[in-house]
Design a protein around this motif. Structure first.
Motif: not given
Length: 264
Positions: A155-160
């Motif tokens: 599963q991917h995340s986008h939060t830096f």
């Protein structure tokens, strides 16, 4: 609550950590204090995740949390075991960590991260400051402020999130990333730092940091780092996340298993 704060022992971006005496636990404890009003975005998005993770995790090399409570509407307090120091402090004291001690402590970190990944939790802020050392020489991973549950392994995340010097290049470039592969990269940075006493990538120039990570890794001239260790670190610091090992593969790597007599 039966706690009396006696000293400040740490301060991060979103929280302060105080040393306190505890009547209830009959010993000193560390209390992490988050100010909801000061950091409303963190308190709304990340703090509930951290508390949910802390309820779930139980491992010999993850900090033990006794309880958490609110003081009014503003403060959330997390009460945990107190450690002697963190890994960064130890590196500053000793310049670098000897090879066999590095293997022991790094194996303990990998064991904890493997446990987290098996129950679908990614840490996303592994760094030397978040690796605590107890008086009897055990590693305890702490600070799950950027942790998150992963429904699927990829599963991917986008939060830096996290610290730039420990972030993989895909995170620095604001690309979608696999949080578990983020953790593996961070472990590579920690291992390099333990062995050499220095961070592998200088985060003074954020604009160039991702590009620096794509260049061959440089080791200081005054530190003798065996080729097998360099190869292991290079494996962890694969720029392409799909080529980066998962934590189970890291755990099984030969460098963590060999004896001095077999090592070269």
């Amino acid at each position: 609550m039966g706690y009396k704060c006696i000293a400040m022992i740490g301060e991060g971006t979103y929280a302060k950590v105080k040393l306190a005496t505890s009547k209830k636990h009959q010993r000193n404890v560390a209390i992490k204090i988050v100010n909801r009003d000061k950091y409303p975005d963190f308190a709304e998005k990340f703090l509930p995740r951290e508390l949910a993770i802390l309820r779930r995790v139980h491992h010999d090399h993850i900090i033990n949390v006794h309880e958490y409570f609110q003081v009014g509407r503003r403060y959330v307090c997390i009460v945990m075991d107190v450690a002697e120091k963190d890994l960064l402090q130890k590196i500053h004291e000793d310049k670098r960590i000897p090879k066999e001690q590095t293997k022991t402590w790094f194996s303990q970190m990998v064991s904890a991260v493997n446990y987290l990944h098996q129950i679908d939790i990614a840490h996303r802020d592994l760094k030397c400051e978040n690796i605590l050392l107890t008086t009897d020489g055990l590693v305890k991973i702490c600070d799950f402020g950027f942790g998150r549950f992963m429904k699927e392994s990829f599963q991917h995340s986008h939060t830096f999130c996290g610290s730039a010097a420990y972030c993989p290049p895909e995170v620095l470039r604001n690309m979608a990333y696999v949080p578990k592969k983020y953790d593996v990269w961070s472990l590579g940075v920690i291992l390099y730092t333990m062995i050499t006493g220095l961070l592998p990538f200088d985060d003074a120039n954020m604009g160039q940091l991702a590009r620096l990570m794509e260049m061959p890794l440089v080791y200081p001239d005054n530190v003798d780092v065996e080729e097998s260790c360099r190869a292991f670190i290079a494996t962890l610091l694969q720029v392409n996340p799909s080529a980066r090992p998962n934590i189970q593969q890291v755990k099984e790597h030969p460098w963590l298993k060999v004896d001095d007599a077999q090592d070269s």
